[in-house]
Design an enzyme around this catalytic site. Structure first.
Site, PDB file in Angstrom:
ATOM      1  N   ARG A 120       0.841  -1.197   0.000  1.00  0.00           N
ATOM      2  CA  ARG A 120       0.000   0.000   0.000  1.00  0.00           C
ATOM      3  C   ARG A 120       0.876   1.248   0.000  1.00  0.00           C
ATOM      4  O   ARG A 120       1.073   1.910   1.016  1.00  0.00           O
ATOM      5  CB  ARG A 120      -0.973  -0.047   1.171  1.00  0.00           C
ATOM      6  CG  ARG A 120      -2.107  -1.019   0.894  1.00  0.00           C
ATOM      7  CD  ARG A 120      -3.219  -0.964   1.896  1.00  0.00           C
ATOM      8  NE  ARG A 120      -4.424  -1.575   1.342  1.00  0.00           N
ATOM      9  CZ  ARG A 120      -5.533  -1.768   2.031  1.00  0.00           C
ATOM     10  NH1 ARG A 120      -5.608  -1.400   3.284  1.00  0.00           N
ATOM     11  NH2 ARG A 120      -6.590  -2.321   1.449  1.00  0.00           N
ATOM     12  N   GLN A 125      -1.454   2.495  -5.790  1.00  0.00           N
ATOM     13  CA  GLN A 125      -2.863   2.717  -5.475  1.00  0.00           C
ATOM     14  C   GLN A 125      -3.793   2.277  -6.604  1.00  0.00           C
ATOM     15  O   GLN A 125      -4.872   1.735  -6.353  1.00  0.00           O
ATOM     16  CB  GLN A 125      -3.095   4.198  -5.160  1.00  0.00           C
ATOM     17  CG  GLN A 125      -2.600   4.597  -3.788  1.00  0.00           C
ATOM     18  CD  GLN A 125      -2.855   6.061  -3.481  1.00  0.00           C
ATOM     19  OE1 GLN A 125      -3.148   6.849  -4.381  1.00  0.00           O
ATOM     20  NE2 GLN A 125      -2.742   6.432  -2.227  1.00  0.00           N
ATOM     21  N   ASP A 128      -4.490  -1.552  -6.397  1.00  0.00           N
ATOM     22  CA  ASP A 128      -4.857  -2.105  -5.093  1.00  0.00           C
ATOM     23  C   ASP A 128      -6.266  -2.709  -5.123  1.00  0.00           C
ATOM     24  O   ASP A 128      -7.256  -2.013  -4.913  1.00  0.00           O
ATOM     25  CB  ASP A 128      -4.749  -0.989  -4.049  1.00  0.00           C
ATOM     26  CG  ASP A 128      -4.928  -1.495  -2.628  1.00  0.00           C
ATOM     27  OD1 ASP A 128      -5.301  -2.675  -2.459  1.00  0.00           O
ATOM     28  OD2 ASP A 128      -4.697  -0.714  -1.684  1.00  0.00           O
TER      29      ASP A 128
END
Length: 374
Positions: A120, A125, A128
């Site tokens: 993370r 991002q 994810d």
């Protein structure tokens, strides 16, 4: 390079590749195949895929012909063997929850990537999957609570009198929790939120929620957005604080998960017993035992007039958008492997690739999973 997406198990409505990303994959140099009817439960027909240039084929064809196979839920060891030596498989495998299964998959000599081990960090991002699917879970959890709740969510002033708004308690202000806050507020509920991380207070308040603070929590800044183990002293103070808010809550949404461990119990049986009849608890941590003592995974039970919903696969109930989000995560992940000349290579110097390659050359290489395997 040939990419193939296979159909998910019968309990799953999502699909790992959607028609809207096929063109982008082709521009990266991939040819795309999708198993027959793989997208049907997410409302993507075989014709939708063919229209954008993807090939629709049987499962056996995809497993034997593809250089890279993609799914959401883990495949079994026999399917991994069909993919073959040196080829690539990408899925969401929860290695810390099932280390023995990862060991069995590794024996196929397939290069295995797990999307839920993506670090993370800012650069990752857009890849994810845990965050994208948690967005769906947080949203749907509130709608599920509203549909099972015995009263209205918003305050209503009618000729028959005034109806007070529902009170919602959200436990955990990660991606799912924040989406639950936003959705509950849009429906008109008064929202209280609890999280062990004081740094999320501002986000919660900006969404219109009241943040419940309990001082002395362990530092969770390096946990990748997950809950961490707390001291017994903190747990006792936490329990007392939550109990006060649970007693007056009409809706409770719980989201606290610790990777590789049983979910922390935040709602005790005594707390549930103190809630008024007609209230609803939706436990998003059900797959790891649940944050509520009464929770049963994939079941809805009624205890003392309180409905307790344990659902570990809410994204499957919003399959079209959940699939699109997952597919976009896959597309962004695959961009890491392709250079400007559209040549495919696995760069182990890339921290994202290194973190996600959990098995290679017949062996598990994911350190936390290896630790669980002893």
């Amino acid at each position: 390079m040939k990419i193939g997406a296979i159909q998910e198990p019968s309990f799953e409505n999502r699909v790992s590749i959607t028609p809207d990303i096929v063109d982008a994959l082709q521009k990266l140099g991939f040819t795309v195949s999708v198993e027959t009817k793989a997208g049907e439960r997410a409302y993507f027909s075989d014709a939708d895929y063919e229209k954008v240039g993807a090939k629709v084929a049987s499962r056996n064809q995809i497993l034997s012909d593809s250089d890279l196979v993609i799914s959401i839920h883990p495949i079994d060891a026999d399917t991994a063997k069909q993919i073959g030596n040196g080829k690539i498989y990408i899925g969401t495998l929860s290695p810390l929850a099932q280390p023995q299964k990862i060991k069995e998959l590794a024996a196929s000599n397939t290069k295995i990537f797990s999307m839920d081990t993506i670090p993370r960090i800012t650069r990752a991002q857009s890849m994810d999957v845990l965050s994208s699917q948690a967005t769906v879970s947080g949203y749907k959890a509130v709608l599920l609570a509203a549909s099972n709740y015995s009263r209205f969510f918003p305050m209503l002033t009618t000729a028959a009198g005034t109806i007070t708004p529902a009170r919602a308690l959200i436990l955990g202000a990660g991606v799912a929790g924040l989406q639950a806050i936003a959705t509950a507020r849009r429906l008109g509920a008064v929202v209280d939120v609890f999280d062990t991380r004081p740094e999320v207070k501002e986000q919660c308040m900006s969404l219109g929620a009241k943040f419940v603070e309990v001082e002395g929590a362990a530092d969770a800044s390096q946990s990748g957005g997950y809950a961490v183990e707390q001291t017994e002293d903190y747990k006792n103070r936490q329990k007392d604080a939550i109990a006060k808010y649970a007693e007056k809550a009409d809706i409770i949404i719980t989201t606290a998960l610790i990777p590789g461990k049983k979910a922390p119990v935040l709602i005790t049986k005594a707390m549930v017993d103190s809630m008024r009849q007609g209230s609803v608890i939706v436990d998003l941590a059900a797959v790891n035992g649940g944050n509520c003592e009464y929770t049963q995974n994939d079941k809805t039970i009624v205890q003392g007039g309180v409905t307790i919903i344990g659902n570990s696969n809410l994204p499957s109930t919003q399959p079209m958008d959940a699939s699109k989000m997952y597919a976009k995560n896959i597309l962004n992940f695959l961009k890491l492997f392709v250079n400007k000349e559209k040549q495919f290579s696995i760069n182990m110097q890339d921290e994202i690739i290194d973190a996600c390659l959990i098995a290679d050359a017949g062996a598990v290489r994911h350190k936390p999973t290896l630790a669980l395997l002893g």
